[in-house]
Structure formats: structure tokens, C-alpha cells
Design an enzyme around this catalytic site. Structure first.
Site, PDB file in Angstrom:
ATOM      1  N   THR A   1     -19.825   6.383 -53.113  1.00 31.98           N
ATOM      2  CA  THR A   1     -20.017   5.362 -52.064  1.00 31.98           C
ATOM      3  C   THR A   1     -18.709   5.009 -51.380  1.00 31.98           C
ATOM      4  O   THR A   1     -17.658   5.558 -51.681  1.00 31.98           O
ATOM      5  CB  THR A   1     -20.586   4.068 -52.707  1.00 31.98           C
ATOM      6  OG1 THR A   1     -19.548   3.455 -53.489  1.00 31.98           O
ATOM      7  CG2 THR A   1     -21.809   4.361 -53.558  1.00 31.98           C
TER       8      THR A   1
ATOM      9  N   HIS B   1     -17.103   2.388 -51.816  1.00 33.97           N
ATOM     10  CA  HIS B   1     -16.304   1.467 -52.638  1.00 33.97           C
ATOM     11  C   HIS B   1     -14.841   1.920 -52.698  1.00 33.97           C
ATOM     12  O   HIS B   1     -13.922   1.103 -52.650  1.00 33.97           O
ATOM     13  CB  HIS B   1     -16.903   1.395 -54.044  1.00 33.97           C
ATOM     14  CG  HIS B   1     -16.372   0.257 -54.835  1.00 33.97           C
ATOM     15  ND1 HIS B   1     -15.911   0.403 -56.120  1.00 33.97           N
ATOM     16  CD2 HIS B   1     -16.226  -1.050 -54.533  1.00 33.97           C
ATOM     17  CE1 HIS B   1     -15.500  -0.767 -56.564  1.00 33.97           C
ATOM     18  NE2 HIS B   1     -15.685  -1.673 -55.625  1.00 33.97           N
TER      19      HIS B   1
ATOM     20  N   ARG C   1      -0.705  14.908 -59.739  1.00 39.57           N
ATOM     21  CA  ARG C   1       0.319  13.953 -59.274  1.00 39.57           C
ATOM     22  C   ARG C   1       0.751  12.952 -60.348  1.00 39.57           C
ATOM     23  O   ARG C   1       1.487  12.002 -60.057  1.00 39.57           O
ATOM     24  CB  ARG C   1      -0.197  13.229 -58.035  1.00 39.57           C
ATOM     25  CG  ARG C   1      -0.322  14.142 -56.813  1.00 39.57           C
ATOM     26  CD  ARG C   1      -1.255  13.585 -55.753  1.00 39.57           C
ATOM     27  NE  ARG C   1      -1.272  14.426 -54.553  1.00 39.57           N
ATOM     28  CZ  ARG C   1      -1.950  15.557 -54.438  1.00 39.57           C
ATOM     29  NH1 ARG C   1      -2.679  16.018 -55.490  1.00 39.57           N
ATOM     30  NH2 ARG C   1      -1.906  16.289 -53.344  1.00 39.57           N
TER      31      ARG C   1
HETATM   32  N1  LIG Z   1     -13.446   2.958 -58.984  1.00 37.56           N
HETATM   33  C1  LIG Z   1     -12.177   2.544 -59.302  1.00 37.56           C
HETATM   34  C2  LIG Z   1     -11.865   1.189 -59.484  1.00 37.56           C
HETATM   35  N2  LIG Z   1     -12.826   0.227 -59.339  1.00 37.56           N
HETATM   36  C3  LIG Z   1     -12.671  -1.112 -59.875  1.00 37.56           C
HETATM   37  C4  LIG Z   1     -11.874  -2.051 -58.952  1.00 37.56           C
HETATM   38  O1  LIG Z   1     -10.498  -1.709 -58.929  1.00 37.56           O
HETATM   39  C5  LIG Z   1     -11.998  -3.487 -59.441  1.00 37.56           C
HETATM   40  O2  LIG Z   1     -11.491  -3.560 -60.756  1.00 37.56           O
HETATM   41  C6  LIG Z   1     -13.440  -3.951 -59.439  1.00 37.56           C
HETATM   42  O3  LIG Z   1     -13.996  -3.758 -58.139  1.00 37.56           O
HETATM   43  C7  LIG Z   1     -13.546  -5.433 -59.829  1.00 37.56           C
HETATM   44  O4  LIG Z   1     -12.795  -6.232 -58.940  1.00 37.56           O
HETATM   45  N3  LIG Z   1     -10.612   0.807 -59.786  1.00 37.56           N
HETATM   46  C8  LIG Z   1      -9.618   1.747 -59.919  1.00 37.56           C
HETATM   47  O5  LIG Z   1      -8.461   1.397 -60.203  1.00 37.56           O
HETATM   48  N4  LIG Z   1      -9.896   3.074 -59.739  1.00 37.56           N
HETATM   49  C9  LIG Z   1     -11.145   3.506 -59.428  1.00 37.56           C
HETATM   50  O6  LIG Z   1     -11.361   4.746 -59.263  1.00 37.56           O
HETATM   51  C1  LIG Z   2     -13.730   4.330 -56.343  1.00 36.84           C
HETATM   52  C2  LIG Z   2     -14.513   3.358 -57.131  1.00 36.84           C
HETATM   53  O1  LIG Z   2     -14.454   2.155 -56.913  1.00 36.84           O
HETATM   54  C3  LIG Z   2     -15.569   3.892 -58.055  1.00 36.84           C
HETATM   55  O2  LIG Z   2     -16.167   2.787 -58.677  1.00 36.84           O
HETATM   56  C4  LIG Z   2     -16.548   4.710 -57.221  1.00 36.84           C
HETATM   57  O3  LIG Z   2     -17.839   4.576 -57.688  1.00 36.84           O
HETATM   58  P1  LIG Z   2     -19.090   4.931 -56.770  1.00 36.84           P
HETATM   59  O4  LIG Z   2     -19.557   6.324 -57.187  1.00 36.84           O
HETATM   60  O5  LIG Z   2     -20.087   3.843 -57.049  1.00 36.84           O
HETATM   61  O6  LIG Z   2     -18.647   4.942 -55.308  1.00 36.84           O
END
Ligand SMILES: Nc1c(NC[C@H](O)[C@H](O)[C@H](O)CO)[nH]c(=O)[nH]c1=O
Ligand SMILES: CC(=O)[C@@H](O)COP(=O)(O)O
Length: 168
Positions: free
Chosen positions: A93, A95, A134
Site C-alpha cells: 500500500t 503506507h 546498503r
Molecule cells: N512498514 C514499516 C514501518 N511501519 C511502522 C511505522 O514506522 C510506525 O511505527 C507505525 O505506523 C506506528 O506509528 N516502519 C519502519 O520503520 N519500516 C517499515 O518498513
Molecule cells: C512500509 C510499511 O509501512 C509497511 O507497513 C507496508 O505494509 P503494507 O503492505 O500494508 O503497505
């Protein structure tokens, strides 16, 4: 042009870090990546002369929380620079976009609002392999690059101390 090598640095071009205090805030998401970035950063700070006791590390749940973690560390510790470490990997998504935009803008805001340089050590990758490459893989370690940036920015932050000490 793709990243060449993130781990190369010339110590002759880097100030000695012995008098600086560093903060490191580390996201717990993708820990196998962020732990490697964290180790690269610590090892490089020490190689540049930093004292182990002058490196303070905190963990936060995810990259989005790096901003608040860095803000609280700035407010509670006397620091010369902070390194914000995270790894965001594209999912299904949008996100990914919002997390990356949020942490990017938040770190910009911290650099503007406070007098402590906050270094952007957040890998924002399309695939896990790009993150592996990386964080100690074939393209080096972003944590090393960011530790060098932290030392250089700490020196800039303290330029007034240097000029005062030599009478300018
Ligand atoms: N999907 C990833 C996240 N998602 C979580 C967010 O950073 C955050 O903790 C949540 O939305 C609650 O506020 N975080 C990462 O560092 N890397 C990812 O790939
Ligand atoms: C990149 C993010 O925040 C990770 O949670 C992606 O999850 P989603 O497959 O729901 O987009």
C-alpha cells in the site's frame, strides 16, 4: 546513478570526535537491517575518536517514531549530533510513502527547530535486497556514511568553540 559505496571514508578529512557526544535513535522495524546500520555507525564514530561513553542509543518502535525519539533525546541529553536510523521497505500500500514523507519532514523540522544536527540514516527501499545491500552488503553500510556526517556536522556545530579558543 546508483549508490557506489557507502562505507568508504578518509579519516584525514574528518575532525577528531573525542570531544563530541552523539545520540543514536534506532527503529525496531526490520531489526536485521537497523542493527547492522547501528553497528556500522558506532564502529565508525569510535574509529573517528569518539569515546564509547559519549554515544547514547535509544530504540523506538518504527521509523515514524524516530522524530519524537530524537526530539526527546535533544531535550534530555547534551549532544553534538544525533543519527536517526531506520529502514522502510515498500509494501502493498501507500503506507510506505507516508512513513517516508513523515520521517523525512520530521527530521528536517528538528534540524530547523533545534541546534543539534540530526542525520538522516533511514533506508527507504523498494525491496529487502536493496536494504541488505546498503546495510553492510555489496554497496556498503549507510550507518558508516551517516556516522561520518555526524562527526563533520558536530564540528560545524562547535565552530564557535574552536574560534573562541584560538582568539578569533
Ligand atoms: N512498514 C514499516 C514501518 N511501519 C511502522 C511505522 O514506522 C510506525 O511505527 C507505525 O505506523 C506506528 O506509528 N516502519 C519502519 O520503520 N519500516 C517499515 O518498513
Ligand atoms: C512500509 C510499511 O509501512 C509497511 O507497513 C507496508 O505494509 P503494507 O503492505 O500494508 O503497505
Amino acid at each position: 546513478m546508483a549508490t557506489t559505496n557507502l562505507s568508504y571514508y578518509d579519516k584525514a578529512t574528518i575532525p577528531n570526535a573525542k570531544s563530541f557526544r552523539f545520540g543514536i535513535v534506532v527503529s525496531e522495524w526490520n531489526p536485521e537491517i537497523t542493527k547492522n546500520l547501528h553497528k556500522g555507525a558506532i564502529d565508525t564514530l569510535l574509529d573517528c575518536g569518539a569515546i564509547k561513553e559519549n554515544i547514547i542509543s535509544w530504540d523506538v518502535p518504527g521509523s515514524f517514531e524516530l522524530v519524537y525519539g530524537c526530539k526527546k533525546m535533544i531535550q534530555s541529553e547534551k549532544l553534538d549530533a544525533i543519527i536517526a536510523i531506520g529502514n522502510v521497505i515498500q509494501g502493498e500500500t501507500k503506507h510506505f510513502d507516508f512513513v517516508c514523507e513523515g520521517v523525512t519532514q520530521g527530521i528536517i523540522d528538528l534540524n530547523v527547530k533545534y541546534d543539534v544536527p540530526v542525520i538522516f540514516c533511514v533506508l527507504t527501499d523498494n525491496t529487502k535486497q536493496q536494504s541488505i545491500d546498503r546495510s553492510g552488503g555489496k554497496l556498503g553500510n549507510k550507518g558508516i556514511e551517516c556516522a561520518v556526517a555526524a562527526v563533520k556536522m558536530a564540528a560545524i556545530k562547535n565552530l564557535h568553540r574552536i574560534s573562541d579558543s584560538i582568539g578569533f
